[in-house]
Structure formats: C-alpha cells, structure tokens
Design a protein around this motif. Structure first.
Motif, PDB file in Angstrom:
ATOM      1  N   VAL A 151     -12.611  17.930 -38.290  1.00 19.04           N
ATOM      2  CA  VAL A 151     -11.433  18.801 -38.189  1.00 19.04           C
ATOM      3  C   VAL A 151     -10.204  17.945 -37.861  1.00 19.04           C
ATOM      4  CG1 VAL A 151     -10.302  20.622 -36.843  1.00 19.04           C
ATOM      5  CG2 VAL A 151     -12.700  20.872 -37.498  1.00 19.04           C
ATOM      6  N   VAL A 152     -10.373  17.000 -36.934  1.00 16.82           N
ATOM      7  CA  VAL A 152      -9.252  16.136 -36.558  1.00 16.82           C
ATOM      8  C   VAL A 152      -8.735  15.401 -37.790  1.00 16.82           C
ATOM      9  CG1 VAL A 152      -8.483  14.270 -35.053  1.00 16.82           C
ATOM     10  CG2 VAL A 152     -10.245  15.859 -34.243  1.00 16.82           C
TER      11      VAL A 152
ATOM     12  N   TYR B 147      -4.883  16.011 -38.893  1.00 15.75           N
ATOM     13  CA  TYR B 147      -3.993  14.998 -38.303  1.00 15.75           C
ATOM     14  C   TYR B 147      -2.799  14.678 -39.200  1.00 15.75           C
ATOM     15  CZ  TYR B 147      -2.467  11.031 -35.629  1.00 15.75           C
ATOM     16  OH  TYR B 147      -1.715  10.190 -34.865  1.00 15.75           O
ATOM     17  N   PRO B 148      -1.566  14.507 -38.662  1.00 17.14           N
ATOM     18  CA  PRO B 148      -1.185  14.695 -37.256  1.00 17.14           C
ATOM     19  C   PRO B 148      -1.169  16.164 -36.834  1.00 17.14           C
ATOM     20  CG  PRO B 148       0.697  13.974 -38.577  1.00 17.14           C
ATOM     21  CD  PRO B 148      -0.470  14.062 -39.502  1.00 17.14           C
ATOM     22  N   ALA B 149      -1.697  16.403 -35.643  1.00 13.29           N
ATOM     23  CA  ALA B 149      -1.820  17.770 -35.150  1.00 13.29           C
ATOM     24  C   ALA B 149      -1.716  17.762 -33.636  1.00 13.29           C
ATOM     25  CB  ALA B 149      -3.155  18.349 -35.588  1.00 13.29           C
ATOM     26  N   GLY B 150      -1.546  18.964 -33.057  1.00 14.85           N
ATOM     27  CA  GLY B 150      -1.407  19.059 -31.609  1.00 14.85           C
ATOM     28  C   GLY B 150      -2.454  19.987 -31.021  1.00 14.85           C
TER      29      GLY B 150
ATOM     30  N   VAL C 299     -10.726  23.466 -26.493  1.00 12.96           N
ATOM     31  CA  VAL C 299      -9.569  22.844 -27.144  1.00 12.96           C
ATOM     32  C   VAL C 299      -8.929  23.861 -28.087  1.00 12.96           C
ATOM     33  CG1 VAL C 299      -8.770  21.001 -28.678  1.00 12.96           C
ATOM     34  CG2 VAL C 299     -10.636  20.551 -27.061  1.00 12.96           C
ATOM     35  N   LEU C 300      -7.657  24.146 -27.842  1.00 11.79           N
ATOM     36  CA  LEU C 300      -6.895  25.018 -28.745  1.00 11.79           C
ATOM     37  C   LEU C 300      -6.039  24.137 -29.644  1.00 11.79           C
ATOM     38  CD1 LEU C 300      -5.229  27.925 -26.690  1.00 11.79           C
ATOM     39  CD2 LEU C 300      -7.091  28.101 -28.358  1.00 11.79           C
TER      40      LEU C 300
ATOM     41  N   VAL D 222      -2.968  29.254 -34.308  1.00 14.52           N
ATOM     42  CA  VAL D 222      -3.514  28.695 -33.069  1.00 14.52           C
ATOM     43  C   VAL D 222      -4.956  29.173 -32.921  1.00 14.52           C
ATOM     44  CG1 VAL D 222      -3.276  28.633 -30.577  1.00 14.52           C
ATOM     45  CG2 VAL D 222      -1.252  28.731 -32.024  1.00 14.52           C
ATOM     46  N   ASN D 223      -5.867  28.206 -32.746  1.00 13.94           N
ATOM     47  CA  ASN D 223      -7.278  28.591 -32.755  1.00 13.94           C
ATOM     48  C   ASN D 223      -8.125  27.553 -32.014  1.00 13.94           C
ATOM     49  OD1 ASN D 223      -9.610  29.964 -33.363  1.00 13.94           O
ATOM     50  ND2 ASN D 223      -9.276  29.951 -35.589  1.00 13.94           N
ATOM     51  N   ASP D 224      -9.251  28.002 -31.497  1.00 15.82           N
ATOM     52  CA  ASP D 224     -10.224  27.122 -30.862  1.00 15.82           C
ATOM     53  C   ASP D 224     -10.763  26.151 -31.911  1.00 15.82           C
ATOM     54  OD1 ASP D 224     -12.786  26.131 -29.832  1.00 15.82           O
ATOM     55  OD2 ASP D 224     -12.442  27.593 -28.224  1.00 15.82           O
ATOM     56  N   ILE D 225     -10.875  24.881 -31.528  1.00 21.63           N
ATOM     57  CA  ILE D 225     -11.311  23.887 -32.522  1.00 21.63           C
ATOM     58  C   ILE D 225     -12.711  24.188 -33.060  1.00 21.63           C
ATOM     59  CG2 ILE D 225     -12.270  22.192 -30.891  1.00 21.63           C
ATOM     60  CD1 ILE D 225     -10.884  20.051 -32.770  1.00 21.63           C
ATOM     61  N   ASN D 226     -13.554  24.820 -32.259  1.00 20.31           N
ATOM     62  CA  ASN D 226     -14.900  25.160 -32.748  1.00 20.31           C
ATOM     63  C   ASN D 226     -14.848  26.218 -33.853  1.00 20.31           C
ATOM     64  OD1 ASN D 226     -16.440  23.438 -31.040  1.00 20.31           O
ATOM     65  ND2 ASN D 226     -15.966  24.812 -29.339  1.00 20.31           N
TER      66      ASN D 226
END
Ligand SMILES: [Zn+2]
Length: 496
Positions: A345-346, A350-353, A315-316, A328-332
């Motif tokens: 992280v969410v 949030y709100p995020a894409g 997930v980016l 822009v980064n990997d969620i991990n």
C-alpha cells in the motif's frame, strides 16, 4: 483624536512568567504594550507623562471582565513555512491564540534550498517542487516581509536541506569532510540572514545516515550566533533512550541550547520509557540548556513510511499524491481493497501522509507536565485531512489538560506556551505581558476554552479564544480572521 490605540480593561492578566494572575488594565499603542495599571487607578504615567484616565481617548476599548488576558502563544514546533503564504490569515493558528510560529522543524525548511533533483522524505511535507525557491534564508525573509501573515515567523534551518544540497542528493551515507564544510558555510549564511538555529530530522531517510559527529560539527556553527539546536531525534521508539543520550551529547559537546522536538514514546513496547527519558533530561539540565516540546495527543502524524507502520496500533492514511481521491481510511482496509500487503500500500500511495496511533496517555501526561516542557503543535497544514493538532493543540492544553484534568495550573500552561518558549528560542520582547513588550495578546474565556477539532473532523476552530492581537493589531475575533497581516520575521536574540 485618540491618545492611544487600545484599552483592554478589567481582565485578569496571566503574564507568561508562570506567576499568579492579577487584575489589571492594559494599554496598547502601535505594536507595543505601553501601560499596565490596576482598574481602580485614576492617574497613570506613560513615558514620564501623567494622564487622568477619565480624559484618555482610545480607538478601541475592550471590557475583559471575567476574562483572562495572556501573551500570544508561541507555537515552537510547526511546518507552516509555506502555509504563511498560502493562507496569510493563518486561521488554524490564530484561532488558537497563536501569534508566533517557529517554522523549519524536523530537519526541513523552505530555505535555504537550491536543488533541482528529487527530494527524500520528509521534505515533500512542505509542499510541491515549486514552493522550494529560496536559495537563501534572506530570500525567504524578504518574501515574508513583502507578504506578511497575521502571525510572526522565526525560521530554523533544516539539516536535511543542507545535506541534500551538499551531498548532491546522495544522502544515504555519512557526509565527508568537504561536504560538512559546505553545510557549515550554508549554515553560516543562514544564521547571518536571520535564521534562529538548526533543526534535524534524524529519523527520516534524508538524514538517518548522518552520524552524531556530523551534527556536532554543524551545531558548533550555532555557537557563534547563539543559535538554537532542535531535534526530531533518530528514534522515538525502541531506541528512544539512546537517542536522548545522543541529543544530550550533541548539546554538551557543541555547547548550544538544545530542544528535543515532540518528545514521545512510540509503540506499545516503549510505553513508560518517558520516566527514564525525562530523568536523563532533568539530570542533563544541571549542566546544559536542554528543553523539549510536545503536543497533547496520543497519535502522531507524518509521511506514510514503512518504518513507522509496524509499531502503531492503528494507521490512518490521510492523503496520497498518487491516488488523489483517496478517502481517509485505515491502512488495513486499504490493503484489503487493493488486495495487497500493507507495505505494498505504501508503494502504491507514496508520497502519502498518515496518522499513527501509538502513544500512551501516561507518557503524554508526564511529558506535558514536565518542568520546562513547551507546547508545539507539529501540525501539517498541507494535509487535506490533517491531524487535529493543527487546529486544536493550544486550547486543548488549556481546556482538557489544565482545567479538566488539572495536570497543571492555567498559569503554568500559559508559561509553557509563552514566556518559556520566548526565552528558550530567543524571541526578544515576546512571550510576556509587560510594558515595552510587543502587543501579542490573547483574550480567553477560561470557563469554556477547549479544542473542537477531532480525528474525524479536524478543521474546526476551538472555543473560548475570543480576541487575538499580533503586534498590536486585532487578527481574530468571534471566530473570524480580521484580515490584518501585522506579522514580523523574527530574528534570533543575541544572548550574552
Ligand atoms: Zn518531527
């Protein structure tokens, strides 16, 4: 003085019907294609008047030798509702040869919406609060007519917008009878105002509590107007097959033309399910109008939502309203930086894409190739670092999937983005190169047409799309928008 506006000569025309290319000249006058004739002809007749070709004068003459001339592409799946105003050049689309966008997909549309409370996902994908200012579809239509873009627009009415209004923000349940009545009234008005149909986003919080019957009651309204029903289905992963069955049922009971949006099999454990889903769709096609659209990538993109993270390989995260300077980064990696769980992280962003890598090439190839599948980008123009589909979808289908992989002929690829799409969505006199049709036209170099946008650099125009006309006016040439804005608001065709 010129007799007619534009002559495009010596091109090979792929006319959007799926039939083989043919060598022909083409004359555009005002917003229409008025004549098609073989380059060897000396005399032609236009509207019952005879002309000697050598005597004719044109404002513009284009030699399209060794080039393909096609109808303008129709992006049947977009979220460009606000983008047509923010960037009327619509460069992300005309650079691909797209001359018509269907907006209002996935249950979300800028109109009709008259609600001041907080809105659930995925409504924020369309923009900040201030862009929701169209209580009726006619308000949106009138604004577009006053402020047209370089492309044409047709609008689907978003089910989630009706729901949030009718249920006054209390959407985590089925709508009651009275609320369904309110939604139906809103939909009647929307169809009378020129909307072409209804879209749903049943996978999202705004609509996931809506039972099948609620959708059927609304779809029935479409029947009166020959409107189309499009659906981002309830589930595209573990429950994909049941969702396809639900969609078939909605179409069957309501008797309306139905399109499955961005058909995909999400999550490794669901790879291969397209064999079964396409079989179901093919069988249903014997009894009802059922079609699908898809985009040519194995990653999807939408809001950053917990329920979508687990099934993706990667997930980016691409934007966040809370952390404005987010890279822009990997969620991990973000979880590591924040020293918290991925779910936290969410909450923090949030709100995020996000971009979710979660599909298989075999499924994608099968769906793209499927008889009757249409091309829709599903691009998200509000995203600062969007999925490359926003700028690359159509040339990628032509260059990678047709020319390089030979999944289908160029004629079939063009059919999936023009004639098929116009016929399915009821766009009158669009989608074909034919005398009397609107002059939405693309001149392509088939030898080098290809997408250049990537996940790393998504904002790069494609190669090989040389000139684009919308309603007879040049809107793109040599990688530049021409700052002409001839786009029209397209209303639905009255089918028999
Ligand atoms: Zn969707």
């Amino acid at each position: 003085m010129a007799d007619f506006d534009t002559l495009i000569s010596n091109g090979h025309i792929i006319d959007g019907t799926g039939e083989k290319r043919f060598l022909s000249n083409l004359i555009i006058h005002n917003d229409k294609i008025i004549s098609l004739f073989h380059p060897s002809k000396k005399k032609i007749s236009i509207r019952n008047k005879n002309y000697l070709i050598k005597d004719l004068k044109f404002k513009r003459e284009i030699d399209a030798q060794f080039h393909i001339v096609t109808p303008g592409f129709i992006d049947v799946h977009t979220h460009d509702d606000q983008n047509v105003f923010d960037d009327p050049t619509m460069s992300c689309k005309i650079s691909q040869g797209v001359t018509t966008c269907i907006v209002g997909n996935c249950g979300i549309s800028l109109a009709p919406f008259n609600f001041s409370g907080d809105v659930p996902a995925p409504i924020p994908l369309l923009g900040k609060k201030e862009v929701f200012k169209y209580a009726r579809v006619r308000d949106y239509r009138d604004n577009f007519i006053k402020n047209p873009s370089s492309i044409n627009v047709a609008l689907l009415t978003g089910h989630s917008m009706l729901r949030v209004q009718a249920m006054n923000g209390d959407y985590n349940r089925a709508a009651d009878e009275e609320e369904i009545k309110i939604m139906q009234d809103l939909l009647h008005k929307a169809m009378k105002d020129g909307s072409i149909g209804l879209s749903t986003g049943l996978a999202y919080p705004a609509a996931s509590s809506a039972p099948t019957d609620e959708i059927i009651e609304l779809a029935k309204v479409l029947k009166e107007y020959n409107g189309i029903f499009t659906t981002h289905m309830r589930n595209e992963g573990d429950n994909l097959i049941n969702s396809v069955k639900e969609t078939i049922k909605i179409g069957e009971v309501s008797g309306v033309r139905t399109v499955i949006s961005h058909h995909k099999c999400a999550g490794r454990t669901n790879w291969g399910k397209s064999k079964k889903s396409l079989k179901l769709i093919e069988n249903a096609k014997n009894n009802q109008h059922l079609d699908l659209d898809c985009y040519p990538y194995t990653a999807s993109s939408t809001m950053l939502l917990k329920e979508f993270i687990a099934r993706a390989d990667k997930v980016l995260v691409t934007w966040s309203d809370k952390v404005k300077d987010l890279k822009v980064n990997d969620i991990n990696n973000i979880a590591e930086e924040f020293n918290c769980s991925v779910n936290d992280v969410v909450d923090k962003l949030y709100p995020a894409g996000a971009i979710y890598f979660q599909m298989d090439d075999d499924d994608l190839n099968r769906i793209l190739k499927f008889n009757g599948s249409m091309i829709g980008s599903d691009g998200l123009p509000g995203d600062k670092h969007p999925h490359p589909r926003l700028w690359g979808t159509f040339p990628r289908v032509l260059g990678k999937y047709s020319r390089e992989m030979q999944l289908f002929s160029l004629e079939e690829a063009i059919f999936k983005m023009t004639g098929k799409s116009a016929a399915t969505f009821g766009l009158e006199k669009r989608g074909l190169i034919k005398e009397g049709y609107f002059a939405d036209i693309v001149i392509i170099d088939e030898r080098n047409v290809i997408d250049n946008a990537t996940y790393e650099k998504p904002l790069i125009p494609s190669s090989g799309i040389e000139q684009v006309f919308t309603n007879g006016q040049l809107v793109w040439k040599n990688l530049k928008a021409k700052l002409n804005f001839p786009g029209k608001f397209l209303e639905g065709k009255k089918f028999n």
